[in-house]
Scaffold this motif. Sequence first.
Motif, short mmCIF file in Angstrom:
data_model
loop_
_atom_site.label_atom_id
_atom_site.label_comp_id
_atom_site.label_asym_id
_atom_site.label_seq_id
_atom_site.Cartn_x
_atom_site.Cartn_y
_atom_site.Cartn_z
N UNK A 60 0.76 -1.12 0.00
CA UNK A 60 0.07 0.14 -0.03
C UNK A 60 0.95 1.21 -0.13
N UNK A 91 -9.24 -14.14 0.56
CA UNK A 91 -9.08 -14.61 2.01
C UNK A 91 -10.67 -14.72 2.26
N UNK A 94 -11.46 -18.26 0.72
CA UNK A 94 -10.46 -19.31 1.58
C UNK A 94 -11.21 -19.56 2.78
N UNK A 98 -10.76 -23.38 3.65
CA UNK A 98 -9.52 -23.39 4.62
C UNK A 98 -9.69 -24.68 5.46
N UNK B 54 -5.38 -17.82 7.53
CA UNK B 54 -5.92 -17.47 6.31
C UNK B 54 -5.38 -16.40 5.54
N UNK B 55 -5.17 -15.28 6.28
CA UNK B 55 -4.51 -13.90 5.74
C UNK B 55 -3.34 -14.13 5.05
N UNK B 64 -3.97 -6.43 6.00
CA UNK B 64 -5.40 -6.03 5.27
C UNK B 64 -6.16 -7.34 5.33
N UNK B 65 -5.64 -8.32 4.95
CA UNK B 65 -6.19 -9.74 4.68
C UNK B 65 -6.81 -10.05 6.17
N UNK B 68 -9.71 -7.75 7.06
CA UNK B 68 -11.08 -8.24 6.24
C UNK B 68 -11.69 -9.31 6.93
N UNK B 69 -10.87 -10.22 7.40
CA UNK B 69 -11.61 -11.42 8.11
C UNK B 69 -12.29 -11.08 9.51
N UNK B 77 -20.41 -8.09 5.48
CA UNK B 77 -19.74 -7.41 4.38
C UNK B 77 -19.59 -5.90 4.68
N UNK B 80 -16.17 -5.90 6.88
CA UNK B 80 -15.21 -6.15 5.90
C UNK B 80 -14.64 -4.81 5.53
N UNK B 84 -11.15 -2.68 6.51
CA UNK B 84 -10.19 -2.59 5.27
C UNK B 84 -9.80 -1.13 5.24
N UNK B 88 -6.19 0.84 5.69
CA UNK B 88 -5.25 1.13 4.45
C UNK B 88 -5.24 2.66 4.47
#
Lengths: 183, 190
Positions: A60, A91, A94, A98, B54-55, B64-65, B68-69, B77, B80, B84, B88
């Motif tokens: 970023x 993700x 996943x 997962x 997972x990330x 960031x991942x 999101x989780x 949503x 999420x 995020x 960022x």
Amino acid sequence: MIQLELFLSFFQIGLLSLGGGYAAMPLIQEQVTHAHPWLTAAEFSDLVTIAEMTPGPIGINAASFVGVRLAGVTGSLAASLGFILPGCLVVSVLAGVYRRWKDGPVLHSTLGILRHAVVALIASAGLGLLQTAATAAEGGFDLPRLLLAGGAFLLLRTRKPSPILVMAGCGAVYLLYGLAAGL
Amino acid sequence: MTGKKRLWTLFTSMLTISSFTFGGGFVIVGLMKRRFVDELGWMTEEEMLDLTAMAQSSPGAIAVNAAARVGSRAAGWPGLLTAVLGTVLPPIVLLSLLSLCYGAFRDLRPVRLLLAGMQAGVAAVILDVAWGLGDKVLRGRDPLGLALMVLVFAAGHLCGVSTVVLILAAAAVGLCRGLARLHKSKEGGR
């Protein structure tokens, strides 16, 4: 349209950088210095330095740094969005996959092999940065900076100091040397 | 906690964590665990570990991942997107500003010298990271992985093969080996 180009470039970087921040670096280097003439090798090196000194993921940081220079705020946003989109999508998918497959041989083997490749790529990017640092602005060989990098590496390997402190220290030492030597 | 308040808490938590976290993705995941597991009690430690894995296995930035989780686990949503965005925003704003100022400062003599010295330092930092990671994967004693590591380095650094090609090729090799092992274990189980 430059925004679209930025978005696609950083989408590619985001999609292929497996294994966190440092894995993105070789991809960023390729996209912004080879595939597109967006930064010179020295500017890329400055970008990595600045990204290391500031909070946030390097992807970023790079996307904003490059994006804003090429196309202002919209460039910065397009590049950053491109970088984070693949990760957020994968993700989310996943999360469902997962639990079933995390110990399965296919995912395990793929990630294991990728980890080896990523280490090689990071080493190659590090050597690239070293080459940039050891080349003087006029094109000659820059021994003081090579010695500085060597000393910093030994310090990092033996004493485990904070990387930010090491970089700031290198900057300070070279500043004093440069002022004394009249560079 | 009402929906709106929950989203606001999510946003401000991620904004603060992201603004003050220097260092890699794992540092930020540690801080997220402290905030969302220990302080807010929104998820268990085990869930946090799972989402970290997972990330990590997803492409892009781990921070960031993970955000999101956590966001989607906390509020679907909208959660999420909120998490995020909070993650960022600080680096985007900071780096955009630095990028604009950098042009004006770069040519000043002290700044030029400082950056030149720091370039040497950053090369050392990246090589140290590569050394540390290399040490870890070498201990895995995976002959195919080691051969691939040498090949990737030679092809990328000496022959200038594109990084994208190298990563996709490595993924294909790993996938083939995984499928071969799966096939073997199925036959052996019969």
